[in-house]
Design a protein around this motif. Sequence first.
Motif, mmCIF file in Angstrom:
data_model
loop_
_atom_site.group_PDB
_atom_site.id
_atom_site.type_symbol
_atom_site.label_atom_id
_atom_site.label_comp_id
_atom_site.label_asym_id
_atom_site.label_seq_id
_atom_site.Cartn_x
_atom_site.Cartn_y
_atom_site.Cartn_z
ATOM 1 N N UNK A 1 9.380 -0.934 -2.147
ATOM 2 C CA UNK A 1 9.386 0.533 -2.123
ATOM 3 C C UNK A 1 10.169 1.104 -3.313
ATOM 4 N N UNK A 2 11.219 0.413 -3.759
ATOM 5 C CA UNK A 2 12.010 0.900 -4.897
ATOM 6 C C UNK A 2 11.345 0.600 -6.234
ATOM 7 N N UNK A 3 10.527 -0.454 -6.287
ATOM 8 C CA UNK A 3 9.910 -0.813 -7.571
ATOM 9 C C UNK A 3 8.678 0.034 -7.865
ATOM 10 N N UNK A 4 7.953 0.444 -6.846
ATOM 11 C CA UNK A 4 6.692 1.165 -7.058
ATOM 12 C C UNK A 4 6.844 2.406 -7.939
ATOM 13 N N UNK A 5 7.891 3.256 -7.776
ATOM 14 C CA UNK A 5 8.008 4.433 -8.659
ATOM 15 C C UNK A 5 8.189 4.091 -10.129
ATOM 16 N N UNK A 6 8.623 2.868 -10.440
ATOM 17 C CA UNK A 6 8.832 2.494 -11.843
ATOM 18 C C UNK A 6 7.519 2.368 -12.591
ATOM 19 N N UNK B 1 0.837 -1.194 0.000
ATOM 20 C CA UNK B 1 0.000 0.000 0.000
ATOM 21 C C UNK B 1 0.877 1.251 0.000
ATOM 22 N N UNK B 2 0.393 2.305 -0.650
ATOM 23 C CA UNK B 2 1.123 3.579 -0.615
ATOM 24 C C UNK B 2 1.353 3.995 0.834
ATOM 25 N N UNK B 3 2.563 4.426 1.182
ATOM 26 C CA UNK B 3 2.817 4.845 2.571
ATOM 27 C C UNK B 3 1.893 5.957 3.037
ATOM 28 N N UNK B 4 1.503 6.838 2.116
ATOM 29 C CA UNK B 4 0.613 7.937 2.503
ATOM 30 C C UNK B 4 -0.767 7.441 2.904
ATOM 31 N N UNK B 5 -1.130 6.232 2.469
ATOM 32 C CA UNK B 5 -2.461 5.705 2.761
ATOM 33 C C UNK B 5 -2.522 4.907 4.055
#
Length: 513
Positions: A425-430, A394-398
């Motif tokens: 955490x490193x793959x999500x921005x891709x 899940x997105x950390x902001x959520x």
Amino acid sequence: MRVEDVNELVQTVFSGLFPLVIEGVADEGERIVVRAHTPTEAAICPVCGASSGRVHGYQLRTVADVPVNDRRVVVRVRVRRLVCPTRGCRHTFREQVPGVLDRYQRRTTRLTRHVKAVAKELAGRAGARLLAILAVGLSRHTALRTLLRIPLPVGRTPRVIGVDDFALRRRHRYATVIINAETHERIDVLPDRTAGTLETWLREHAGVEVVCRDGSATYAEAIRRALPDAVQVADRWHVWHNLCEAALSEVKAHSTCWATVLDAPIYDGPRAQTTLERWHQIHGLLDQGVGLLECARRLQLALNTVKRYARADRPERMVRVPKYRASLVDPYREHLRKRRSEDPGVPVKYLFEEIKSLGFTGCLNLLNKYINQGRADADRSHISPRRLSRMLLTRPDSLRTEQHELLAKLTGSCPEMTQLATGIRDFAPLLAPHADNAHALTRWIAQVRAADLPHLHAFTRGLDRDLDAVIAGLTLPYSNGPTEGVNTKTKRIARQMHGRAGFTLLRHRILLG
């Protein structure tokens, strides 16, 4: 009301019958009858195109028109049969009124448009029922014939297409839908999902430069054979979904690590003993040089089961925490812990009455099961591997503050869990398309392979098999999302027809959108 006003009202109500000349309107109770005739201008011969005004005779046509005030409207039109002036052409012809009367039709053009609109959305039986409410008498067979007469849109071959399969009969028959990935327009529907069928279609539609697809090897092979220069784009949602499955498997494999933080129970019954024995059997054969397929044959297990055991380097990684779901007893766990610590011998029936007065709505058996599972004595409520992996993905902001704290505590239980959290955490921005994602993906794969995460290693091997398409999916703005949306609407169409429609009708409705 003056005669001029009556004529004006008639012309307003039946303006869709222009250019017919209305002679009169009769109210017959259940229906309204309109008498009209065609204008006296010359008509065009449908064969040679010559103009003629010479009348050979008159005929009466009776057609249905759009209802008025929930009553059927019948139009009786006197049309002329004219003599063709061209020698050698047909002797006579009956005049047509474009836009009002079509050849061989028993409905006006505007009523036919209404019927097509209803049949397009509801098809046969449902369309006929709605049309009956609207005072248009029509059988379901006529509604379907009208639907199939609607011409399908024909456009140029798009530059970017999306390809995906959908079930005609789940686990038995599948078809393929092709859309314009830029405009989301439906292009075609193929009767199966084989490589040969898609390859034939692609060869017949030159000009496709980019193809969006899921991870199907069948579609990939068809595209390579038919369009070797086309760019294949893997769908980002499917890539992320595969990572989610691999992450869940890793969380399950490290149950003995993070479960100790929660003081959660671990399976220790006959099932756990069987799991450990099976791990030793499989790894014993693998140490002797026996292949995976031969292990599956000797132990009479599925090949995927043998692969799953082979990935675990230690037997403890096959041990799982129980799959407890959220319970009605969870809100009263602290009260149960306190009472059982004060009086270890308190009967369960007394505890049941106490929490029932606090608002518990469950039964006594549910409380018994909860206590026997040891969930009432744990320091915190139980968390399942799926719930933990959901927090990881899940997105950390959520996430709430307490979830952040719990996640940090659980991922710090062992180095592998820390590496797993870092990798996700490193793959999500891709997943946000960018030109630099190609190099970032290469670095991420090398980072994951350096960690002791066998399920993520399997995920990276899948990326390697389709690396060009994955890189295109992470760098180009195209995706297969619109095609998945069309499949969702296709399921609605299929359910609406109760699965009784043939492929021809289903294809027609899909392409009409």
